[in-house]
Design an enzyme around this catalytic site. Structure first.
Site: not given
Length: 314
Positions: A17, A174, A128
């Protein structure tokens, strides 16, 4: 015994990430994922100084020069990462398009075309999109065209169900941001086993495996390695460089905690637009965190625009 990062790689696909080129070279993830915050940080680094200068020079004088240059830089960061990882790189559509299906589709097609100009096939790229209803519908169209999507800012099972129904290649539920919300709301401190963010991803994973859904579950937004270890076995896990380093330096056994053969048989959940919007209305955490995530990504996009404007004026 091997370190925990190597053990994790045997259980889940590890994704970095980050847009930090040096970190990716060192940690050798399978995939990379970016967002406007990561792109902003990357283009401010010495590694991208020349790229930034070239993009500004190439875009100067064009219509909508700031946006053209920003898109160029976004794809440049992704292209550099694609040269370092064997798998896929996620590139995010402008957060301000999160409630505009047609504009999101158009931007996604433009990003894929920009990658193609750099010799990078669409099979290496995930578009995304924020998991609003409009973003999910954009993914439905793009997936039908063979453009694979990563639906991000997932905070609820309702979002995950809608993404699966749209045929999304991958979702990013998340963890840490859910934990942050509940910690602030309740004043509690959570262990990995009581963590509401971990529980959310486990439930989504269980639903997918119970219903034979092929959409990839990629846990994201971790605050500590305990949350990561609690999801060992999840399809993919996208992890920041500092937590990847902690796992690399950690020893001890890392057991598989998620697997398809442990699915509980959750029943399918109807999820049309009305059901989706009602479910989000009834979930203040998911609604607040989705809106906050979109706002924060837009703030960093505006910071990138300001950098470009300053360079154009120089």
């Amino acid at each position: 015994m091997t370190n925990k990062l190597d053990q994790l790689r045997d259980l889940s696909v590890v994704v970095a990430d980050t847009g930090d080129i040096d970190a990716v070279r060192t940690l050798k993830p399978q995939d990379c994922t970016t967002n406007p915050s990561i792109v902003l940080k990357a283009v401010q680094s010495a590694a991208f100084a020349d790229h930034f200068a070239r993009a500004v020079a190439a875009g100067k004088g064009k219509d909508n020069a700031v946006r053209v240059i920003a898109d160029d830089l976004t794809v440049t960061v992704g292209a550099e990462l694609a040269g370092l990882v064997p798998g896929k790189v996620s590139t995010e559509v402008d957060a301000r398009l999160s409630f505009d299906t047609e504009a999101s589709i158009a931007k996604a097609r433009a990003l894929i075309a920009a990658y193609a100009e750099r010799g990078i096939d669409k099979s290496r790229v995930l578009i995304k999109l924020a998991a609003t209803w409009e973003g999910i519908e954009a993914a439905r169209v793009l997936e039908a065209e063979g453009i694979e999507c990563n639906l991000t800012l997932i905070f609820s099972l309702a979002q995950a169900v809608a993404c699966a129904n749209a045929g999304a290649f991958l979702i990013s539920p998340f963890v840490g941001r859910i934990t942050d919300w509940y910690g602030k709301a309740t004043g509690q401190t959570y262990t990995p086993e009581t963590d509401p963010g971990v529980a959310s991803v486990r439930r989504i994973y269980d639903y997918y495996k119970s219903n034979g859904i092929n959409t990839v579950v990629m846990g994201a937004s971790f605050r500590n390695t305990g949350q990561i270890e609690a999801l060992a076995g999840c399809d993919r896990l996208t992890i920041s460089p500092n937590l990847l380093t902690e796992l690399h330096e950690a020893s001890g056994d890392l057991p598989r905690l998620l697997s398809a053969d442990k699915a509980t048989g959750m029943a399918p959940i109807p999820m049309g637009e009305a059901e989706f919007r009602w479910a989000m209305n009834e979930d203040p955490m998911a609604t607040e965190k989705l809106a906050e995530g979109i706002r924060n990504f837009n703030i960093d996009t505006e910071k990138l625009y300001a950098m470009i404007e300053k360079a154009l004026a120089a």
